[in-house]
Motif scaffolding. Structure first.
Motif, PDB file in Angstrom:
ATOM      1  N   ILE A   1       0.843  -1.199   0.000  1.00 35.07           N
ATOM      2  CA  ILE A   1       0.000   0.000   0.000  1.00 35.07           C
ATOM      3  C   ILE A   1       0.877   1.247   0.000  1.00 35.07           C
ATOM      4  N   ARG A   2       1.915   1.264   0.828  1.00 36.70           N
ATOM      5  CA  ARG A   2       2.830   2.418   0.883  1.00 36.70           C
ATOM      6  C   ARG A   2       3.495   2.660  -0.474  1.00 36.70           C
ATOM      7  N   ALA A   3       3.924   1.576  -1.133  1.00 35.27           N
ATOM      8  CA  ALA A   3       4.571   1.708  -2.448  1.00 35.27           C
ATOM      9  C   ALA A   3       3.601   2.290  -3.479  1.00 35.27           C
ATOM     10  N   LEU A   4       2.346   1.848  -3.434  1.00 37.54           N
ATOM     11  CA  LEU A   4       1.356   2.331  -4.393  1.00 37.54           C
ATOM     12  C   LEU A   4       0.907   3.759  -4.093  1.00 37.54           C
ATOM     13  N   GLU A   5       1.017   4.167  -2.843  1.00 37.72           N
ATOM     14  CA  GLU A   5       0.622   5.516  -2.454  1.00 37.72           C
ATOM     15  C   GLU A   5       1.766   6.529  -2.555  1.00 37.72           C
ATOM     16  N   GLU A   6       2.989   6.058  -2.718  1.00 34.53           N
ATOM     17  CA  GLU A   6       4.166   6.932  -2.778  1.00 34.53           C
ATOM     18  C   GLU A   6       3.925   8.074  -3.776  1.00 34.53           C
ATOM     19  N   PRO A   7       3.996   9.328  -3.314  1.00 43.76           N
ATOM     20  CA  PRO A   7       3.582  10.468  -4.151  1.00 43.76           C
ATOM     21  C   PRO A   7       4.332  10.642  -5.474  1.00 43.76           C
ATOM     22  N   HIS A   8       5.627  10.386  -5.509  1.00 39.29           N
ATOM     23  CA  HIS A   8       6.392  10.654  -6.721  1.00 39.29           C
ATOM     24  C   HIS A   8       6.819   9.381  -7.458  1.00 39.29           C
ATOM     25  N   LYS A   9       6.175   8.290  -7.156  1.00 38.49           N
ATOM     26  CA  LYS A   9       6.496   7.020  -7.821  1.00 38.49           C
ATOM     27  C   LYS A   9       5.405   6.725  -8.847  1.00 38.49           C
TER      28      LYS A   9
ATOM     29  N   MET B   1     -12.140  -4.829  -6.260  1.00 33.71           N
ATOM     30  CA  MET B   1     -10.842  -4.411  -5.727  1.00 33.71           C
ATOM     31  C   MET B   1     -11.010  -3.109  -4.957  1.00 33.71           C
ATOM     32  N   THR B   2     -10.601  -3.112  -3.703  1.00 32.87           N
ATOM     33  CA  THR B   2     -10.705  -1.925  -2.864  1.00 32.87           C
ATOM     34  C   THR B   2      -9.387  -1.168  -2.881  1.00 32.87           C
ATOM     35  N   LEU B   3      -9.476   0.138  -3.132  1.00 34.77           N
ATOM     36  CA  LEU B   3      -8.296   0.993  -3.146  1.00 34.77           C
ATOM     37  C   LEU B   3      -8.427   2.037  -2.045  1.00 34.77           C
ATOM     38  N   THR B   4      -7.287   2.406  -1.462  1.00 35.06           N
ATOM     39  CA  THR B   4      -7.306   3.529  -0.531  1.00 35.06           C
ATOM     40  C   THR B   4      -7.519   4.802  -1.352  1.00 35.06           C
ATOM     41  N   SER B   5      -7.851   5.890  -0.700  1.00 38.73           N
ATOM     42  CA  SER B   5      -8.067   7.143  -1.435  1.00 38.73           C
ATOM     43  C   SER B   5      -6.775   7.604  -2.120  1.00 38.73           C
ATOM     44  N   LEU B   6      -5.625   7.371  -1.496  1.00 42.39           N
ATOM     45  CA  LEU B   6      -4.351   7.753  -2.113  1.00 42.39           C
ATOM     46  C   LEU B   6      -4.002   6.850  -3.301  1.00 42.39           C
ATOM     47  N   MET B   7      -4.363   5.569  -3.204  1.00 45.78           N
ATOM     48  CA  MET B   7      -4.141   4.667  -4.339  1.00 45.78           C
ATOM     49  C   MET B   7      -5.037   5.072  -5.513  1.00 45.78           C
ATOM     50  N   ARG B   8      -6.272   5.421  -5.223  1.00 48.84           N
ATOM     51  CA  ARG B   8      -7.192   5.877  -6.280  1.00 48.84           C
ATOM     52  C   ARG B   8      -6.650   7.150  -6.924  1.00 48.84           C
ATOM     53  N   SER B   9      -6.180   8.072  -6.107  1.00 51.47           N
ATOM     54  CA  SER B   9      -5.607   9.310  -6.619  1.00 51.47           C
ATOM     55  C   SER B   9      -4.407   9.011  -7.527  1.00 51.47           C
ATOM     56  N   LYS B  10      -3.586   8.061  -7.121  1.00 50.14           N
ATOM     57  CA  LYS B  10      -2.428   7.677  -7.939  1.00 50.14           C
ATOM     58  C   LYS B  10      -2.890   7.116  -9.277  1.00 50.14           C
ATOM     59  N   LEU B  11      -3.926   6.286  -9.283  1.00 50.05           N
ATOM     60  CA  LEU B  11      -4.439   5.733 -10.539  1.00 50.05           C
ATOM     61  C   LEU B  11      -5.037   6.828 -11.420  1.00 50.05           C
ATOM     62  N   GLU B  12      -5.656   7.807 -10.829  1.00 48.96           N
ATOM     63  CA  GLU B  12      -6.145   8.952 -11.607  1.00 48.96           C
ATOM     64  C   GLU B  12      -4.979   9.650 -12.289  1.00 48.96           C
ATOM     65  N   LYS B  13      -3.887   9.843 -11.550  1.00 45.13           N
ATOM     66  CA  LYS B  13      -2.700  10.494 -12.112  1.00 45.13           C
ATOM     67  C   LYS B  13      -2.062   9.628 -13.202  1.00 45.13           C
ATOM     68  N   LEU B  14      -1.985   8.323 -12.978  1.00 45.11           N
ATOM     69  CA  LEU B  14      -1.425   7.433 -13.990  1.00 45.11           C
ATOM     70  C   LEU B  14      -2.272   7.458 -15.261  1.00 45.11           C
ATOM     71  N   THR B  15      -3.577   7.534 -15.107  1.00 45.03           N
ATOM     72  CA  THR B  15      -4.468   7.647 -16.262  1.00 45.03           C
ATOM     73  C   THR B  15      -4.219   8.970 -16.983  1.00 45.03           C
ATOM     74  N   LEU B  16      -4.005  10.018 -16.220  1.00 50.88           N
ATOM     75  CA  LEU B  16      -3.700  11.325 -16.798  1.00 50.88           C
ATOM     76  C   LEU B  16      -2.369  11.291 -17.551  1.00 50.88           C
ATOM     77  N   ILE B  17      -1.387  10.580 -17.026  1.00 51.27           N
ATOM     78  CA  ILE B  17      -0.107  10.425 -17.735  1.00 51.27           C
ATOM     79  C   ILE B  17      -0.334   9.701 -19.058  1.00 51.27           C
ATOM     80  N   THR B  18      -1.146   8.659 -19.040  1.00 53.74           N
ATOM     81  CA  THR B  18      -1.460   7.936 -20.279  1.00 53.74           C
ATOM     82  C   THR B  18      -2.106   8.884 -21.291  1.00 53.74           C
TER      83      THR B  18
END
Length: 162
Positions: free
Chosen positions: A8-16, A50-67
């Motif tokens: 969870i920490r790895a997936l929530e890491e802000p700059h990863k 699949m349950t995501l934390t709010s920070l994991m969801r935010s990271k996926l939003e950002k990854l989608t934005l990168i795509t």
């Protein structure tokens, strides 16, 4: 089965924004699926169960934005909102600011659009190292990159000859 705190920490890491190595090295099928989504997928690839934390969801939003930034030079907030499943324009702008290590963007808050000015990084590239179990067709594959480079080469050669 609960996901380990370190995952969870790895997936929530802000700059990863790269998770291919974790996907390749993961022995746990559930964790490997998570890393697969974060490495090659977007928010729409997340299974309903699949349950995501709010920070994991935010990271996926950002990854989608990168795509999206890899596919388009200009984007409307509406497209971003739909593709990233974000409801609020202020969240879009916050994500864009937080992604300044990945790309430089010009935001137009009046016309609700953005222009990608420079790209500094991209998503992980799928090269068929392992079989995918969640993502049907990753956006960025080795073949996709090779074709884009060939098209770019052709365009450059044509511009030089003109």
């Amino acid at each position: 089965m609960a996901i380990r705190e370190e995952i969870i920490r790895a997936l929530e890491e802000p700059h990863k924004y790269h998770y291919k190595a974790e996907w390749l090295n993961s022995k746990n099928p559930k964790e490997r699926q998570l890393f697969e989504i974060f490495a090659f997928g977007d928010i729409k690839n997340t299974p309903e169960n699949m349950t995501l934390t709010s920070l994991m969801r935010s990271k996926l939003e950002k990854l989608t934005l990168i795509t999206l930034s890899e596919k388009y030079n200009e984007l409307s907030y509406e497209v971003i909102r739909q593709e990233c499943q974000i409801e609020d324009h202020s969240i879009i702008e916050t994500h864009l600011i937080q992604l300044q290590d990945v790309f430089e963007v010009e935001m137009d808050s009046v016309n609700l659009s953005i222009k990608i000015l420079k790209r500094f990084d991209c998503r992980d590239v799928y090269c068929h190292e392992k079989e995918l179990t969640v993502i049907e067709t990753p956006k960025v594959t080795k073949e996709y990159l090779v074709n884009n480079l060939r098209n770019w080469e052709t365009k450059l050669k044509q511009n030089i000859l003109e």
